[in-house]
Design a protein around this motif. Structure first.
Motif, PDB file in Angstrom:
ATOM      1  N   SER A 138       0.936  -1.281  -0.156  1.00  0.00           N
ATOM      2  CA  SER A 138       0.122  -0.085  -0.074  1.00  0.00           C
ATOM      3  C   SER A 138       0.878   1.381  -0.032  1.00  0.00           C
ATOM      4  O   SER A 138       1.762   1.346   0.907  1.00  0.00           O
ATOM      5  CB  SER A 138      -0.893   0.160   1.223  1.00  0.00           C
ATOM      6  N   ALA A 139       0.615   1.927  -0.990  1.00  0.00           N
ATOM      7  CA  ALA A 139       1.586   3.402  -1.097  1.00  0.00           C
ATOM      8  C   ALA A 139       0.568   4.610  -1.433  1.00  0.00           C
ATOM      9  O   ALA A 139      -0.529   4.454  -1.559  1.00  0.00           O
ATOM     10  CB  ALA A 139       2.741   3.101  -2.197  1.00  0.00           C
ATOM     11  N   MET A 140       1.221   5.818  -1.344  1.00  0.00           N
ATOM     12  CA  MET A 140       0.573   6.702  -1.869  1.00  0.00           C
ATOM     13  C   MET A 140       1.276   7.326  -3.022  1.00  0.00           C
ATOM     14  O   MET A 140       2.533   7.444  -3.059  1.00  0.00           O
ATOM     15  CB  MET A 140       0.573   7.892  -0.883  1.00  0.00           C
ATOM     16  N   VAL A 141       0.518   8.191  -3.926  1.00  0.00           N
ATOM     17  CA  VAL A 141       0.979   8.386  -5.204  1.00  0.00           C
ATOM     18  C   VAL A 141       0.378   9.687  -5.557  1.00  0.00           C
ATOM     19  O   VAL A 141      -0.778   9.935  -5.582  1.00  0.00           O
ATOM     20  CB  VAL A 141       0.813   7.529  -6.376  1.00  0.00           C
ATOM     21  N   THR A 142       1.247  10.657  -6.183  1.00  0.00           N
ATOM     22  CA  THR A 142       0.629  11.842  -6.971  1.00  0.00           C
ATOM     23  C   THR A 142       1.470  11.938  -8.336  1.00  0.00           C
ATOM     24  O   THR A 142       2.347  11.568  -8.239  1.00  0.00           O
ATOM     25  CB  THR A 142       0.974  13.168  -6.230  1.00  0.00           C
ATOM     26  N   SER A 143       0.638  12.491  -9.428  1.00  0.00           N
ATOM     27  CA  SER A 143       1.184  12.646 -10.717  1.00  0.00           C
ATOM     28  C   SER A 143       1.856  13.742 -10.741  1.00  0.00           C
ATOM     29  O   SER A 143       1.252  14.845 -10.196  1.00  0.00           O
ATOM     30  CB  SER A 143       0.093  12.336 -11.638  1.00  0.00           C
ATOM     31  N   LEU A 144       2.874  13.770 -11.377  1.00  0.00           N
ATOM     32  CA  LEU A 144       3.793  15.165 -11.628  1.00  0.00           C
ATOM     33  C   LEU A 144       3.510  15.477 -13.095  1.00  0.00           C
ATOM     34  O   LEU A 144       3.942  16.539 -13.313  1.00  0.00           O
ATOM     35  CB  LEU A 144       5.285  14.835 -11.243  1.00  0.00           C
ATOM     36  N   THR A 145       2.788  14.736 -13.806  1.00  0.00           N
ATOM     37  CA  THR A 145       2.326  15.179 -15.174  1.00  0.00           C
ATOM     38  C   THR A 145       0.800  15.121 -15.225  1.00  0.00           C
ATOM     39  O   THR A 145       0.039  14.820 -14.407  1.00  0.00           O
ATOM     40  CB  THR A 145       3.140  14.415 -16.101  1.00  0.00           C
ATOM     41  N   ASP A 146       0.319  15.054 -16.555  1.00  0.00           N
ATOM     42  CA  ASP A 146      -1.095  14.989 -16.706  1.00  0.00           C
ATOM     43  C   ASP A 146      -1.354  13.365 -16.869  1.00  0.00           C
ATOM     44  O   ASP A 146      -2.469  12.975 -17.026  1.00  0.00           O
ATOM     45  CB  ASP A 146      -1.502  15.587 -18.040  1.00  0.00           C
ATOM     46  N   LYS A 147      -0.534  12.381 -16.678  1.00  0.00           N
ATOM     47  CA  LYS A 147      -0.435  10.972 -16.655  1.00  0.00           C
ATOM     48  C   LYS A 147      -0.983  10.601 -15.451  1.00  0.00           C
ATOM     49  O   LYS A 147      -0.428  10.588 -14.331  1.00  0.00           O
ATOM     50  CB  LYS A 147       1.007  10.470 -16.944  1.00  0.00           C
ATOM     51  N   LYS A 148      -2.230   9.831 -15.315  1.00  0.00           N
ATOM     52  CA  LYS A 148      -2.905   9.254 -14.284  1.00  0.00           C
ATOM     53  C   LYS A 148      -2.105   7.906 -13.887  1.00  0.00           C
ATOM     54  O   LYS A 148      -1.645   7.376 -14.740  1.00  0.00           O
ATOM     55  CB  LYS A 148      -4.515   9.190 -14.454  1.00  0.00           C
ATOM     56  N   TRP A 149      -2.050   7.691 -12.564  1.00  0.00           N
ATOM     57  CA  TRP A 149      -1.772   6.533 -11.904  1.00  0.00           C
ATOM     58  C   TRP A 149      -2.467   5.442 -12.544  1.00  0.00           C
ATOM     59  O   TRP A 149      -3.769   5.322 -12.527  1.00  0.00           O
ATOM     60  CB  TRP A 149      -1.705   6.422 -10.378  1.00  0.00           C
ATOM     61  N   PRO A 150      -1.878   3.997 -13.304  1.00  0.00           N
ATOM     62  CA  PRO A 150      -2.787   3.102 -13.843  1.00  0.00           C
ATOM     63  C   PRO A 150      -3.556   2.415 -13.056  1.00  0.00           C
ATOM     64  O   PRO A 150      -3.376   2.533 -11.727  1.00  0.00           O
ATOM     65  CB  PRO A 150      -1.741   2.422 -14.587  1.00  0.00           C
ATOM     66  N   HIS A 151      -4.372   1.829 -13.148  1.00  0.00           N
ATOM     67  CA  HIS A 151      -5.273   0.808 -12.528  1.00  0.00           C
ATOM     68  C   HIS A 151      -4.907  -0.889 -12.524  1.00  0.00           C
ATOM     69  O   HIS A 151      -5.236  -1.745 -11.821  1.00  0.00           O
ATOM     70  CB  HIS A 151      -6.925   0.708 -12.711  1.00  0.00           C
ATOM     71  N   PHE A 152      -3.692  -0.955 -13.238  1.00  0.00           N
ATOM     72  CA  PHE A 152      -3.342  -2.250 -13.422  1.00  0.00           C
ATOM     73  C   PHE A 152      -1.828  -2.468 -12.515  1.00  0.00           C
ATOM     74  O   PHE A 152      -1.600  -1.651 -11.895  1.00  0.00           O
ATOM     75  CB  PHE A 152      -3.039  -2.714 -14.893  1.00  0.00           C
ATOM     76  N   LYS A 153      -1.455  -3.772 -12.572  1.00  0.00           N
ATOM     77  CA  LYS A 153      -0.279  -3.924 -11.626  1.00  0.00           C
ATOM     78  C   LYS A 153       1.144  -3.120 -12.057  1.00  0.00           C
ATOM     79  O   LYS A 153       1.316  -3.037 -13.277  1.00  0.00           O
ATOM     80  CB  LYS A 153      -0.073  -5.378 -11.662  1.00  0.00           C
ATOM     81  N   VAL A 154       1.352  -2.425 -11.029  1.00  0.00           N
ATOM     82  CA  VAL A 154       2.835  -1.611 -11.257  1.00  0.00           C
ATOM     83  C   VAL A 154       3.892  -2.303 -10.595  1.00  0.00           C
ATOM     84  O   VAL A 154       3.767  -2.468  -9.400  1.00  0.00           O
ATOM     85  CB  VAL A 154       2.288  -0.099 -10.979  1.00  0.00           C
ATOM     86  N   GLU A 155       5.140  -2.533 -11.233  1.00  0.00           N
ATOM     87  CA  GLU A 155       6.220  -3.058 -10.417  1.00  0.00           C
ATOM     88  C   GLU A 155       7.220  -2.188 -10.232  1.00  0.00           C
ATOM     89  O   GLU A 155       7.747  -1.379 -11.046  1.00  0.00           O
ATOM     90  CB  GLU A 155       6.607  -4.357 -11.392  1.00  0.00           C
ATOM     91  N   LEU A 156       7.856  -2.275  -8.812  1.00  0.00           N
ATOM     92  CA  LEU A 156       8.952  -1.353  -8.681  1.00  0.00           C
ATOM     93  C   LEU A 156      10.107  -2.259  -8.279  1.00  0.00           C
ATOM     94  O   LEU A 156       9.899  -3.168  -6.993  1.00  0.00           O
ATOM     95  CB  LEU A 156       8.447  -0.633  -7.327  1.00  0.00           C
ATOM     96  N   LYS A 157      11.216  -2.401  -8.666  1.00  0.00           N
ATOM     97  CA  LYS A 157      12.175  -3.164  -8.433  1.00  0.00           C
ATOM     98  C   LYS A 157      12.909  -2.699  -7.394  1.00  0.00           C
ATOM     99  O   LYS A 157      13.435  -1.589  -7.250  1.00  0.00           O
ATOM    100  CB  LYS A 157      13.397  -3.631  -9.619  1.00  0.00           C
ATOM    101  N   GLY A 158      13.356  -3.648  -6.394  1.00  0.00           N
ATOM    102  CA  GLY A 158      14.204  -3.418  -5.214  1.00  0.00           C
ATOM    103  C   GLY A 158      13.581  -2.850  -4.018  1.00  0.00           C
ATOM    104  O   GLY A 158      12.401  -3.536  -3.893  1.00  0.00           O
ATOM    105  N   LEU A 159      14.218  -2.438  -3.139  1.00  0.00           N
ATOM    106  CA  LEU A 159      13.757  -2.341  -1.692  1.00  0.00           C
ATOM    107  C   LEU A 159      12.746  -1.106  -1.623  1.00  0.00           C
ATOM    108  O   LEU A 159      12.639  -0.032  -2.447  1.00  0.00           O
ATOM    109  CB  LEU A 159      14.810  -1.848  -0.755  1.00  0.00           C
ATOM    110  N   ALA A 160      11.975  -1.198  -0.513  1.00  0.00           N
ATOM    111  CA  ALA A 160      10.977  -0.055  -0.157  1.00  0.00           C
ATOM    112  C   ALA A 160      11.824   1.000   0.190  1.00  0.00           C
ATOM    113  O   ALA A 160      12.965   0.739   0.762  1.00  0.00           O
ATOM    114  CB  ALA A 160       9.894  -0.450   0.669  1.00  0.00           C
ATOM    115  N   PHE A 161      11.612   2.292   0.155  1.00  0.00           N
ATOM    116  CA  PHE A 161      12.244   3.505   0.498  1.00  0.00           C
ATOM    117  C   PHE A 161      11.817   4.175   1.626  1.00  0.00           C
ATOM    118  O   PHE A 161      10.670   4.129   2.141  1.00  0.00           O
ATOM    119  CB  PHE A 161      12.595   4.586  -0.926  1.00  0.00           C
TER     120      PHE A 161
END
Length: 175
Positions: A152-175
């Motif tokens: 569970s994370a929190m996201v904001t868009s820095l462009t006009d591109k909305k966060w997708p509704h499908f699976k998004v992968e982040l490699k590596g450790l949580a920051f």
């Protein structure tokens, strides 16, 4: 007007390092946060930092760090800023410093081509800065075969591109 300073982590000297350790260890007090008594990062060193000094200039009283990361959106990569170590000294809370730091970092990230800003935090703190809770972010470990864990994370868009509704992968450790 509050003076917000930016520094590349590579340029942090011993004095700033000690001030960051003092602030982070004061703000983060859970057992898993013991590491902040000896280091200025949680799992891995971020590349960028923004901070505010006390009126006397002898201590850092507010801080946030940004990790340069990429996420995989199906077959496309997107540059994200992983916001971490956000804290304000207890004596200086309630002055809007988190919002000011986030605004400065968001402007910088947008100029650098980051698409999203991602953090692991509380809705009541970050929603007023445009962040929304998402549950489709998956941390992908380094093990073989790689294992993806939903977070569970929190996201904001820095462009006009909305966060997708499908699976998004982040490699590596949580920051």
């Amino acid at each position: 007007m509050t003076d917000i300073k930016y520094i590349l982590d590579d340029n942090v000297d011993d004095s700033i390092n000690q001030q960051l350790i003092a602030l982070l260890s004061r703000c983060f007090t859970k057992p898993s946060d013991e590491r902040f008594k000896v280091q200025r990062y949680y799992n891995e060193m971020p590349q960028h930092r923004w901070y505010i000094e006390s009126p006397s200039g002898d201590a850092i009283i507010a801080h946030l760090a940004v990790h340069e990361k990429t996420v995989l959106l199906r077959s496309q990569q997107a540059l994200i800023g992983g916001v971490a170590e956000v804290c304000v000294h207890p004596d200086y809370r309630g002055h809007g410093y988190v919002k000011l730091l986030l605004k400065q970092a968001h402007n910088w990230m947008a100029q650098q081509g980051y698409v999203y800003s991602v953090l692991f935090g509380r809705d009541e703190v970050y929603s007023s800065s445009g962040y929304e809770r998402v549950t489709n972010l998956y941390l992908v470990g380094e093990e073989v075969p790689p294992r993806a864990t939903s977070v569970s994370a929190m996201v904001t868009s820095l462009t006009d591109k909305k966060w997708p509704h499908f699976k998004v992968e982040l490699k590596g450790l949580a920051f």
